[in-house]
Scaffold this active site. Structure first.
Site, PDB file in Angstrom:
ATOM      1  N   HIS A  86     -38.231   2.660 -51.884  1.00  0.00           N
ATOM      2  CA  HIS A  86     -39.272   3.668 -52.010  1.00  0.00           C
ATOM      3  C   HIS A  86     -40.517   3.113 -52.717  1.00  0.00           C
ATOM      4  CE1 HIS A  86     -41.061   7.067 -54.366  1.00  0.00           C
ATOM      5  NE2 HIS A  86     -41.124   7.575 -53.167  1.00  0.00           N
ATOM      6  N   GLU A  98     -42.427   1.002 -50.340  1.00  0.00           N
ATOM      7  CA  GLU A  98     -43.175   1.855 -49.400  1.00  0.00           C
ATOM      8  C   GLU A  98     -44.527   2.249 -50.016  1.00  0.00           C
ATOM      9  OE1 GLU A  98     -43.869   6.222 -49.125  1.00  0.00           O
ATOM     10  OE2 GLU A  98     -41.687   6.004 -48.968  1.00  0.00           O
ATOM     11  N   HIS A  99     -44.494   2.689 -51.278  1.00  0.00           N
ATOM     12  CA  HIS A  99     -45.743   3.072 -51.956  1.00  0.00           C
ATOM     13  C   HIS A  99     -46.736   1.907 -51.997  1.00  0.00           C
ATOM     14  CE1 HIS A  99     -45.534   6.982 -54.295  1.00  0.00           C
ATOM     15  NE2 HIS A  99     -44.493   7.021 -53.516  1.00  0.00           N
ATOM     16  N   GLU A 118     -43.489  11.613 -59.356  1.00  0.00           N
ATOM     17  CA  GLU A 118     -42.783  12.029 -58.137  1.00  0.00           C
ATOM     18  C   GLU A 118     -41.316  12.323 -58.463  1.00  0.00           C
ATOM     19  OE1 GLU A 118     -43.054   9.255 -54.890  1.00  0.00           O
ATOM     20  OE2 GLU A 118     -42.099  10.626 -53.474  1.00  0.00           O
TER      21      GLU A 118
END
Lengths: 419, 399
Positions: free
Chosen positions: A67, A70-71, A143
């Site tokens: 994740h 991905e950012h 998040e």
């Protein structure tokens, strides 16, 4: 290119495996203005332990790295933020990470090829520095914080904890504030070089395209990459029993939320056929039109239909049934009981099958739904059109056999969130 | 009934939508919400939800959906039915006609018992509505947004929650609700939209629709900014800011909103998230018919002052005309492409045309697109100067 055609729903799918190993799936839609592309890699939160093909070294990475990566993909060396650039082109761009894959996507009516330039540029050009990796920690921290206030997310994570003992599906996709504090640019590069290799990636494109033409457009934007061997992922041994029967969490919700889960350890079945059977079982026995749902609704035990999902990959397979009730224990008891002890009647089987046909057909209404569906199925080794074919040949006897083998008392668990 | 057919060959499905539009009023908002859920319980021929669900499944899993919504000073009762197109049926059935018939049956031929709605159904739906209203706080982000609206429009219709009020449920019974239903059906604006490819041959009954009385938005803005802080069990603070936007220049305002908080290019996303790393989500939404923009962000509770300062600075920058050409073009392109996407979804297309009808604007998607194209930077800066902060709402944890 391989062409798969379905006359019933009038769709044609073009599939090609490039020399570098990348798979491309093209689903042309003549009458639509909207175009959609999604590019995925088989790298998700469960892939946290692997052997680096280049060095042969065994690597364990902190939770949440897929994740985090991905950012960070959007940031370019020249200072351009690719998400910003795609949006400036009027394209709706995004990315997401799941248990078993990460995907980059955009859709829109204009500027498709400019978007394609950008997408294929940024996904092939990682740029990680100590500073830019550091900067992201605060954002991802928030998040994670957002998920902490999300009862349905806690409910799900707790269910995974019930169903599995050591399987990495238990981990939060984004990791924890603690685990992401250990992520460095070296971690990200090691994962990028391993998992963002074309041979580990699938691209799906849907819209008004000439298949040969769009294939060439993609090919000419691909950078040469050295061949790597097979990626060896290391997972804990497959588990044949559940971890916990029940898990409860206190959170500020007015009406308790629950998930009833079943571990499915049935192997050697056709995945598509099994999946269809499960959908028919759940719809017939506890769906909107079932007797038991009506009873529970009238008694005030449920106020809206239950949601079902069958999640599976090679490493996990389970069924989750979720809802909201003042008395989740009682609802759980009733649904577990009916799933174990009732047979599916012919009339319900026939109706569920008709409903499923309509459902599958409607998936082909929108290029975005089409792209996502083909990618997600393809990650699990399925071609989405198979559902329409297999569905025709499924019989009641098979469905009842699958039901008997999957729905067992000692394979069920309950997760509750209440005040 | 006003019928609108939207013919399109982009889909394998047909969508039918029926809207009943009434004024948004304290006296009736709860009844409307309850009514919709009672109607879906049973009809003259299909007496229970189980029967309706079975019928829908036989129709290739046709999707039925209903609910209430508020647009400006109106409350809308919405009923949707989606079927597959006749050309995809396995036995050449007229599934669209069957779908429309069922939709109309649910709305106009409810199950009655002794000249009223079925008592049991009304009781159960009252219980459910109570639960819905009691669990409003469960979704913290949504709750914060609604609370900001409530505070901002206190005493005005738009402050009403679309599901109504708890203390109004008790007094409703199967008889009073049925009486209300009869007057509603006879005195309201009723619209039916049908979209899809093969929609010409359908038969429709003649149903009366009344003219809607226009109710203009009349918001008394807070001359001094209204600040409300509320405590709940949250880890993350939810900061919502309500802005007043002008009644005219709605198209320029939509571009203003996109520059401010529409997606990754916006000033809010760039400054609150990318530069200051204060939030994961930071953006704004334009409630066009209410002349309002809502800024929404989730932050650490002790970053309240810092975040507020950054947001206020963005608003001031826009007033001062500090919008780059790049920002302006990006926002315009983004919003123009979202307009281009309207015909790509049956639901969006119906929602667009219904809204246009309701407010007598009657622009086609192409006409709307062309108007958007003409908006200049000066017009957007002009709008920016007219925009003011009205209400600041912060949902946090007790100190």
């Amino acid at each position: 290119m391989e062409i798969i055609q379905n006359d019933q729903i009038k769709e044609k799918v073009y599939i090609d495996i490039l020399d570098n190993g990348m798979k491309i799936i093209i689903i042309p839609k003549e009458n639509t203005e909207k175009k959609y592309i999604i590019w995925g890699t088989k790298f998700g939160s469960i892939d946290n332990h692997f052997i680096e093909p280049k060095t042969g070294k065994e690597i364990k990475v902190p939770d949440g790295v897929a994740h985090y990566l991905e950012h960070k993909m959007f940031e370019q060396e020249n200072g351009v933020d690719s998400l910003y650039k795609l949006m400036s082109l009027g394209l709706d761009a995004n990315a997401y990470t799941t248990n078993d894959h990460t995907a980059y996507l955009f859709g829109g009516t204009n500027n498709f090829y400019e978007g394609l330039d950008e997408l294929m540029d940024y996904v092939q050009h990682p740029y990680f520095t100590d500073e830019n990796v550091e900067k992201e920690r605060g954002i991802i921290g928030q998040e994670i914080g957002r998920y902490d206030d999300e009862p349905t997310w806690k409910l799900y994570v707790n269910m995974m904890d019930c169903l599995y003992t050591n399987n990495p599906i238990k981990l939060d996709i984004a990791g924890t504030v603690e685990s992401i504090s250990q992520i460095t640019k070296e971690t990200l590069y090691s994962c990028y070089n391993t998992f963002y290799h074309p041979s580990n990636m699938i691209m799906c494109i849907s819209g008004n395209f000439n298949p040969e033409q769009i294939l060439e457009e993609v090919k000419k934007r691909l950078l040469p990459r050295e061949k790597i061997g097979e990626i060896k992922r290391i997972y804990p041994p497959y588990e044949n029993k559940i971890n916990k029967k029940i898990k409860e969490q206190k959170m500020d919700v007015n009406i308790p939320l629950f998930i009833t889960g079943f571990r499915d350890i049935l192997e050697n079945e056709n995945k598509v056929k099994k999946q269809i059977a499960i959908e028919i079982i759940l719809n017939s026995l506890i769906g909107k039109s079932s007797k038991i749902y009506q009873e529970m609704y009238n008694e005030g035990l449920l106020m809206s239909p239950l949601d079902f999902d069958h999640e599976f990959s090679d490493e996990y397979s389970h069924i989750i049934i979720s809802g909201q009730s003042e008395n989740p224990e009682k609802v759980n008891e009733k649904i577990v009981n009916v799933l174990i002890n009732s047979e599916i009647r012919n009339e319900d089987f026939w109706r569920s099958k008709r409903a499923l046909y309509g459902e599958y057909l409607s998936e082909y209404d929108d290029v975005e739904t089409i792209g996502r569906m083909f990618l997600q199925d393809s990650i699990r080794g399925i071609n989405s059109l198979e559902y329409i074919d297999v569905f025709k040949n499924i019989d009641l006897q098979y469905v009842n056999r699958i039901k008997k083998e999957i729905f067992k008392e000692d394979m069920s668990a309950l997760s509750i969130v209440r005040k | 009934m006003e019928i609108t057919k939207l013919k399109t060959n982009k889909f394998k499905t047909n969508l039918c939508a029926l809207f009943i539009t009434v004024p948004l009023l304290k006296e009736t908002v709860t009844k409307n919400a309850l009514l919709v859920s009672v109607l879906r319980r049973g009809t003259e021929n299909l007496k229970s939800q189980e029967d309706i669900s079975k019928r829908l499944e036989e129709m290739y899993g046709a999707g039925f959906n209903c609910g209430v919504d508020k647009i400006g000073n109106y409350h809308i009762l919405k009923f949707f039915l989606e079927t597959i197109d006749n050309s995809y049926t396995l036995e050449k059935e007229n599934i669209l006609q069957q779908g429309i018939d069922l939709l109309l049956e649910i709305v106009f031929k409810p199950l009655l018992e002794n000249g009223a709605f079925k008592k049991e159904y009304v009781r159960q739906e009252k219980d459910n509505l109570i639960k819905i209203l009691q669990s409003r706080q469960d979704n913290k982000a949504m709750y914060a947004k609604e609370r900001c609206i409530e505070e901002m429009f206190e005493g005005e219709p738009y402050s009403l929650y679309k599901y109504g009020e708890l203390d109004k449920i008790e007094e409703i019974n199967e008889k009073s609700l049925y009486e209300y239903y009869k007057s509603l059906i006879n005195n309201s604006k009723i619209d039916l939209f049908i979209s899809g490819e093969n929609i010409d041959g359908i038969e429709l009954p003649d149903i009366k629709s009344s003219k809607l009385q226009e109710i203009k938005i009349n918001h008394v803005s807070h001359s001094k900014i209204k600040v409300v802080k509320e405590n709940l069990d949250v880890t993350q603070g939810k900061l919502i800011i309500g802005l007043n936007t002008p009644e005219n220049d709605k198209i320029a305002t939509s571009i203003y909103n996109t520059i401010l908080g529409g997606g990754a290019n916006s000033k809010l996303f760039q400054n609150v998230r990318e530069k200051a790393s204060l939030a994961y989500s930071a953006g704004s939404a334009y409630i066009r018919r209410q002349n309002t923009i809502l800024i929404q962000t989730g932050i650490e509770i002790n970053n309240y002052d810092k975040t507020l300062e950054i947001i206020k600075k963005q608003l001031q920058e826009m007033k001062n005309g500090n919008i780059t050409k790049e920002e302006f073009v990006a926002a315009k392109t983004l919003i123009m492409s979202s307009v281009n996407l309207i015909p790509e979804s049956e639901e969006d297309m119906i929602a667009y045309y219904f809204d246009q009808r309701l407010f007598d604007e009657n622009l086609t998607v192409t006409e709307y697109y062309n108007k958007l194209k003409e908006v200049t930077m000066e017009q957007v800066i002009d709008v920016a100067k007219k925009i003011s902060v009205d209400t600041i709402y912060f949902l946090k944890r007790e100190d």
